[in-house]
Design a protein around this motif. Structure first.
Motif, PDB file in Angstrom:
ATOM      1  N   ALA A  28      -3.548  -1.565  -9.914  1.00 14.18           N
ATOM      2  CA  ALA A  28      -3.471  -1.041  -8.539  1.00 14.18           C
ATOM      3  C   ALA A  28      -2.306  -0.078  -8.392  1.00 14.18           C
ATOM      4  CB  ALA A  28      -3.339  -2.196  -7.543  1.00 14.18           C
ATOM      5  N   TYR A  29      -1.211  -0.367  -9.081  1.00 14.05           N
ATOM      6  CA  TYR A  29      -0.057   0.533  -9.015  1.00 14.05           C
ATOM      7  C   TYR A  29      -0.341   1.862  -9.702  1.00 14.05           C
ATOM      8  CZ  TYR A  29       2.761  -3.171  -6.972  1.00 14.05           C
ATOM      9  OH  TYR A  29       3.256  -4.126  -6.112  1.00 14.05           O
ATOM     10  N   LEU A  75      -1.355   7.731  -8.721  1.00 12.99           N
ATOM     11  CA  LEU A  75      -2.304   8.843  -8.618  1.00 12.99           C
ATOM     12  C   LEU A  75      -2.546   9.277  -7.174  1.00 12.99           C
ATOM     13  CD1 LEU A  75      -4.892   7.528 -11.226  1.00 12.99           C
ATOM     14  CD2 LEU A  75      -3.512   9.597 -11.458  1.00 12.99           C
ATOM     15  N   LYS A  76      -1.957   8.534  -6.235  1.00 12.55           N
ATOM     16  CA  LYS A  76      -2.099   8.814  -4.804  1.00 12.55           C
ATOM     17  C   LYS A  76      -3.562   8.780  -4.350  1.00 12.55           C
ATOM     18  CE  LYS A  76       2.188  11.502  -4.597  1.00 12.55           C
ATOM     19  NZ  LYS A  76       2.836  12.774  -4.237  1.00 12.55           N
ATOM     20  N   GLU A  77      -4.290   7.840  -4.954  1.00 13.75           N
ATOM     21  CA  GLU A  77      -5.681   7.667  -4.552  1.00 13.75           C
ATOM     22  C   GLU A  77      -5.729   7.064  -3.142  1.00 13.75           C
ATOM     23  OE1 GLU A  77      -8.345   8.619  -5.931  1.00 13.75           O
ATOM     24  OE2 GLU A  77      -7.822   9.047  -8.020  1.00 13.75           O
ATOM     25  N   GLU A  78      -6.599   7.593  -2.308  1.00 14.65           N
ATOM     26  CA  GLU A  78      -6.641   7.170  -0.904  1.00 14.65           C
ATOM     27  C   GLU A  78      -7.758   6.166  -0.607  1.00 14.65           C
ATOM     28  OE1 GLU A  78      -6.928  10.715   1.383  1.00 14.65           O
ATOM     29  OE2 GLU A  78      -4.891  11.397   0.917  1.00 14.65           O
ATOM     30  N   ASN A  79      -8.875   6.264  -1.307  1.00 17.21           N
ATOM     31  CA  ASN A  79     -10.040   5.441  -0.972  1.00 17.21           C
ATOM     32  C   ASN A  79     -10.055   4.142  -1.770  1.00 17.21           C
ATOM     33  OD1 ASN A  79     -11.002   7.513   0.759  1.00 17.21           O
ATOM     34  ND2 ASN A  79     -11.794   8.598  -1.031  1.00 17.21           N
ATOM     35  N   VAL A  80      -8.926   3.444  -1.766  1.00 15.68           N
ATOM     36  CA  VAL A  80      -8.775   2.230  -2.571  1.00 15.68           C
ATOM     37  C   VAL A  80      -9.001   0.985  -1.711  1.00 15.68           C
ATOM     38  CG1 VAL A  80      -7.218   0.861  -3.998  1.00 15.68           C
ATOM     39  CG2 VAL A  80      -7.163   3.367  -4.139  1.00 15.68           C
ATOM     40  N   PHE A  81      -9.838   0.092  -2.217  1.00 25.68           N
ATOM     41  CA  PHE A  81     -10.064  -1.215  -1.607  1.00 25.68           C
ATOM     42  C   PHE A  81      -9.509  -2.257  -2.578  1.00 25.68           C
ATOM     43  CE2 PHE A  81     -13.041   1.640   0.212  1.00 25.68           C
ATOM     44  CZ  PHE A  81     -13.441   1.163   1.449  1.00 25.68           C
ATOM     45  N   ILE A  82      -8.600  -3.091  -2.124  1.00 25.27           N
ATOM     46  CA  ILE A  82      -8.044  -4.153  -2.959  1.00 25.27           C
ATOM     47  C   ILE A  82      -8.857  -5.420  -2.720  1.00 25.27           C
ATOM     48  CG2 ILE A  82      -6.041  -5.578  -3.496  1.00 25.27           C
ATOM     49  CD1 ILE A  82      -5.670  -2.678  -4.292  1.00 25.27           C
ATOM     50  N   SER A  97       0.779  -2.957   0.727  1.00 26.52           N
ATOM     51  CA  SER A  97       0.967  -1.585   1.204  1.00 26.52           C
ATOM     52  C   SER A  97      -0.337  -0.803   1.260  1.00 26.52           C
ATOM     53  CB  SER A  97       1.965  -0.846   0.305  1.00 26.52           C
ATOM     54  OG  SER A  97       1.471  -0.744  -1.024  1.00 26.52           O
ATOM     55  N   PHE A  98      -1.379  -1.291   0.556  1.00 24.75           N
ATOM     56  CA  PHE A  98      -2.683  -0.623   0.625  1.00 24.75           C
ATOM     57  C   PHE A  98      -3.329  -0.902   1.984  1.00 24.75           C
ATOM     58  CE2 PHE A  98      -1.931  -0.713  -3.903  1.00 24.75           C
ATOM     59  CZ  PHE A  98      -2.501   0.464  -4.372  1.00 24.75           C
ATOM     60  N   LYS A 139      -7.148  10.559 -13.586  1.00 22.63           N
ATOM     61  CA  LYS A 139      -6.575  11.802 -13.079  1.00 22.63           C
ATOM     62  C   LYS A 139      -7.647  12.883 -13.017  1.00 22.63           C
ATOM     63  CE  LYS A 139      -2.655  14.938 -13.641  1.00 22.63           C
ATOM     64  NZ  LYS A 139      -1.475  15.285 -14.476  1.00 22.63           N
ATOM     65  N   GLY A 140      -7.807  13.465 -11.858  1.00 22.23           N
ATOM     66  CA  GLY A 140      -8.808  14.505 -11.673  1.00 22.23           C
ATOM     67  C   GLY A 140     -10.165  14.000 -11.242  1.00 22.23           C
ATOM     68  N   GLU A 141     -10.396  12.684 -11.364  1.00 22.78           N
ATOM     69  CA  GLU A 141     -11.654  12.101 -10.899  1.00 22.78           C
ATOM     70  C   GLU A 141     -11.618  11.935  -9.384  1.00 22.78           C
ATOM     71  OE1 GLU A 141     -14.349  11.432 -12.472  1.00 22.78           O
ATOM     72  OE2 GLU A 141     -13.814  11.397 -14.598  1.00 22.78           O
ATOM     73  N   ARG A 142     -12.777  12.036  -8.758  1.00 20.99           N
ATOM     74  CA  ARG A 142     -12.853  11.870  -7.312  1.00 20.99           C
ATOM     75  C   ARG A 142     -13.927  10.847  -6.974  1.00 20.99           C
ATOM     76  NH1 ARG A 142      -8.633  13.252  -7.486  1.00 20.99           N
ATOM     77  NH2 ARG A 142      -7.583  15.147  -6.738  1.00 20.99           N
TER      78      ARG A 142
END
Length: 371
Positions: A108-109, A114-121, A151-152, A91-94
């Motif tokens: 992953a969940y 955290l609604k992270e957008e730049n996620v690669f599975i 969903s990612f 949380k708070g990390e970018r």
């Protein structure tokens, strides 16, 4: 080249745990850290501070874990606690990139929460309906949890088999193939071990690896080849049972169990002191150890199971053989490989060089930077 802030998320961490996924993350991370800021989140295997730096990599320990296994299978509680811890720690990390390994799914969940957008599975294997064979009706939960990762938006597969499994299962997003690799220079530098063998297995001693199958195959060789030498390197919940089985089969004196080898060079040294690599794993997302064996000059014999991606690394009769799932055929194939091991050596090494880590990391960088 634009510098990125990258995080790898898994549960266990190399070098404290030395499986294929952990090794992949380490090898990629240590090379990416030359030009990027790299973090790894996983269980806290070490003493002292929760955050440490090694080899230019920032390690973040989440929870302490005693036994990874329960009843011969990975326990569900540690990944759950790990996932809850990730929510507060991230949380708070970018990060520009968060490369989250698909299994054990729950982390992953946390990124979804955290609604992270730049996620690669990153998918090492896809179980699908195999969940039902593995857990019965309880496998419905595992199957649904696994499919939830569809969903990612961004997906990486370590093998062509897993990539096709995902697409056939209905994943409607592109799946980028980034295979596992090996350190060719390091492997070349290692000298053979004094513990020589005709047949070698390296891996965790769990049911899926098929070491019991391997032992029964070896027992069939006794009449024709009574003085064979086999080494089984690794540890796990099946070790005592397998040692007992070797004695029951009358091959206890032929087979050496080394236990867990802390030094990676010792594993390669065993490979260089052997003549055939036996790998009867029924479930394998890729099989780094197969490439390592080939780079050490060994032909590989594996099995034709639909969940064994390592069979796709074999060019039949060139760098190894693919056996039917019966002990007689496996025994025949490892014996043929033994007879032809010298002739197959150069081909095995040449095929392995295509998987050098430097090539792999450049491919991954291009994919990260394409978004």
């Amino acid at each position: 080249m634009e510098s990125l802030r990258i995080a790898f998320v898994y549960d266990v961490i190399y070098p404290w745990v030395k499986g294929g996924v952990e090794k992949r993350i380490y090898e990629l991370a240590v090379r990416l850290a030359r030009f990027h800021e790299v973090h790894v989140y996983g269980y806290k295997h070490w003493e002292g501070k929760d955050e440490i730096e090694r080899d230019g990599i920032h390690y973040h320990g989440t929870v302490r874990v005693g036994n990874l296994y329960s009843g011969g299978r990975r326990s569900i509680l540690p990944p759950l606690l790990h996932s809850l811890s990730l929510v507060s720690r991230l949380k708070g990390e970018r990060f520009d990139v968060i490369d989250c390994q698909a299994s054990p799914y729950l982390p992953a969940y946390s990124l979804r929460v955290l609604k992270e957008e730049n996620v690669f599975i990153t998918w090492h294997e896809f179980w699908g309906d195999y969940w039902l064979d593995y857990l019965g009706w309880a496998g419905l939960i595992g199957r649904a949890t696994e499919r939830g990762l569809f969903s990612f938006e961004r997906h990486i597969s370590v093998s062509q088999k897993t990539r096709l499994d995902l697409l056939n299962a209905g994943l409607r997003k592109p799946v980028y193939l980034v295979p596992n690799g090996i350190d060719i220079a390091l492997i070349r530098s290692v000298k053979p071990s004094s513990l020589e063998s005709d047949f070698l297995f390296v891996g965790r001693l769990i049911p899926e690896k098929g070491v019991d199958f391997f032992l029964r195959s070896l027992a069939l060789l006794r009449r024709e080849f009574p003085d064979f030498r086999a080494v089984i390197a690794g540890d796990g919940p099946e070790r005592r049972k397998l040692e007992s089985l070797a004695r029951e089969l009358g091959i206890g004196d032929n087979v050496t169990f080394t236990g867990f080898l802390k030094d990676y060079r010792d594993v390669i040294a065993l490979m260089k002191a052997s003549r055939v690599f036996a790998f009867p794993s029924r479930r394998e997302g890729f099989g780094i150890v197969v490439i390592e064996a080939m780079a050490s000059g060994l032909p590989v014999v594996t099995v034709n199971h639909n969940m064994n991606a390592s069979k796709n690394l074999i060019v039949e009769g060139k760098n190894g053989f693919i056996s039917a799932i019966n002990e007689k055929d496996f025994a025949e194939k490892i014996l043929i490989a033994l007879e032809k091991s010298r002739k197959m050596r150069s081909t095995a090494i040449n095929i392995a060089t295509k998987y050098e880590w430097e090539r792999i990391v450049k491919k991954l960088e291009r994919y990260y930077q394409g978004f």
